[in-house]
Design an enzyme around this catalytic site. Sequence first.
Site, PDB file in Angstrom:
ATOM      1  N   SER A  58     -15.408 -12.190  -0.431  1.00  0.00           N
ATOM      2  CA  SER A  58     -14.293 -12.181   0.514  1.00  0.00           C
ATOM      3  C   SER A  58     -14.592 -13.103   1.699  1.00  0.00           C
ATOM      4  O   SER A  58     -14.732 -14.311   1.507  1.00  0.00           O
ATOM      5  CB  SER A  58     -14.010 -10.735   0.931  1.00  0.00           C
ATOM      6  OG  SER A  58     -12.773 -10.643   1.564  1.00  0.00           O
ATOM      7  N   ASP A 113      -6.390  -6.946  -6.874  1.00  0.00           N
ATOM      8  CA  ASP A 113      -6.925  -7.020  -5.512  1.00  0.00           C
ATOM      9  C   ASP A 113      -5.746  -6.954  -4.539  1.00  0.00           C
ATOM     10  O   ASP A 113      -4.824  -7.780  -4.615  1.00  0.00           O
ATOM     11  CB  ASP A 113      -7.671  -8.342  -5.380  1.00  0.00           C
ATOM     12  CG  ASP A 113      -8.421  -8.486  -4.073  1.00  0.00           C
ATOM     13  OD1 ASP A 113      -7.883  -8.062  -3.036  1.00  0.00           O
ATOM     14  OD2 ASP A 113      -9.524  -9.048  -4.097  1.00  0.00           O
ATOM     15  N   HIS A 159     -10.664  -5.181  -4.799  1.00  0.00           N
ATOM     16  CA  HIS A 159     -11.466  -5.957  -3.841  1.00  0.00           C
ATOM     17  C   HIS A 159     -12.839  -5.325  -3.573  1.00  0.00           C
ATOM     18  O   HIS A 159     -13.583  -5.810  -2.743  1.00  0.00           O
ATOM     19  CB  HIS A 159     -10.676  -6.035  -2.521  1.00  0.00           C
ATOM     20  CG  HIS A 159     -11.091  -7.168  -1.628  1.00  0.00           C
ATOM     21  ND1 HIS A 159     -10.887  -8.498  -1.937  1.00  0.00           N
ATOM     22  CD2 HIS A 159     -11.710  -7.185  -0.407  1.00  0.00           C
ATOM     23  CE1 HIS A 159     -11.344  -9.260  -0.963  1.00  0.00           C
ATOM     24  NE2 HIS A 159     -11.864  -8.492  -0.019  1.00  0.00           N
TER      25      HIS A 159
HETATM   26  C1  LIG Z   1     -18.431  -2.240   1.129  1.00  0.00           C
HETATM   27  C2  LIG Z   1     -17.070  -2.777   1.039  1.00  0.00           C
HETATM   28  O1  LIG Z   1     -16.201  -2.212   0.446  1.00  0.00           O
HETATM   29  O2  LIG Z   1     -16.883  -3.993   1.634  1.00  0.00           O
HETATM   30  C3  LIG Z   1     -15.679  -4.564   1.956  1.00  0.00           C
HETATM   31  C4  LIG Z   1     -14.470  -3.900   1.993  1.00  0.00           C
HETATM   32  C5  LIG Z   1     -13.329  -4.593   2.361  1.00  0.00           C
HETATM   33  C6  LIG Z   1     -13.403  -5.937   2.711  1.00  0.00           C
HETATM   34  C7  LIG Z   1     -12.291  -6.699   3.131  1.00  0.00           C
HETATM   35  C8  LIG Z   1     -10.943  -6.069   3.231  1.00  0.00           C
HETATM   36  C9  LIG Z   1     -12.466  -8.032   3.463  1.00  0.00           C
HETATM   37  C10 LIG Z   1     -13.738  -8.625   3.412  1.00  0.00           C
HETATM   38  O3  LIG Z   1     -13.955  -9.807   3.771  1.00  0.00           O
HETATM   39  O4  LIG Z   1     -14.780  -7.886   2.991  1.00  0.00           O
HETATM   40  C11 LIG Z   1     -14.655  -6.591   2.664  1.00  0.00           C
HETATM   41  C12 LIG Z   1     -15.781  -5.882   2.288  1.00  0.00           C
END
Ligand SMILES: CC(=O)Oc1ccc2c(C)cc(=O)oc2c1
Length: 280
Positions: A148, A226, A259
Amino acid sequence: MELISSNKVSGGWHKRYKHTSQSTQCEMTFAIFLPKIVNEGQQVPVLYWLSGLTCSDENFMQKAGAFKKANELGIAIVAPDTSPRGEGVADDENGAYDFGLGAGFYVNATQAPYSQHYQMYDYVTEELPQLIEAHFPVSPQKAISGHSMGGHGALIIGLRNPDAYTSISAFSPIVNPSNCPWGQKALTGYLGDDKQRWQQYDATELLSHYVSPTKRPILIEQGSSDQFLDEQLKPWLFEQAAEKVGYPITLNMHEGYDHSYFFISSFIENHLEFHANYMR
Ligand SMILES: CC(=O)Oc1ccc2c(C)cc(=O)oc2c1
């Protein structure tokens, strides 16, 4: 550098350290996985893993399930924190999850008050590898991956430093931050309104203007379920840019995956094998 914890896992070792960073002007924490083979005096290549929004050095190490394969392949993994932290480090003024603490976006901020500590690009590309190479039995071979926001970090760092990283990969990356709400908020806050300055931190822009003769392999994994796919991630924009400039990339779409780290843990072994192949 101070050892925080040390645990044997999958035949190798997981260790956390803290140290004072010159780049970010604060204490930084990172984690390293060292495979068993280092006990035999072997220098091992390193995969740098960049985590996403709200994460620290711990998420990947605890949830990705990467150690067994990394140990088999003889790869070290280094996971830095995702932002500077501590007293005096500016956060989002409303404490939002997508800017400030836990959301450094791997840029060198130029805007006050963030410019004082938010120098994550320099930290990840220069200071941290120097520290790792000085203190651990690692070879100069490096690869980079992330999730991400960290996938964005891996893509921009790999594309800007083709001589430093043998291979680049990402899970659910933010490929075009100039063109999505998370990215626009972060780039405005850290770099200001001038969109010209954003381009150096935008993987799709970097790829569209790619001129180096060295084209490192790029592997991207994306889940079709996602929740951020259409508004924030848009991997097809990166794929289109790659096609236009004739840069071969692999984008694997996976039906039903979201995601989360459930997705990452499902495909991390493929990425370790991919990088191991090029770091040999
Ligand atoms: C541990 C975990 O679930 O990490 C996580 C959750 C959500 C997100 C979102 C929404 C964006 C991102 O850049 O990283 C991320 C990491």
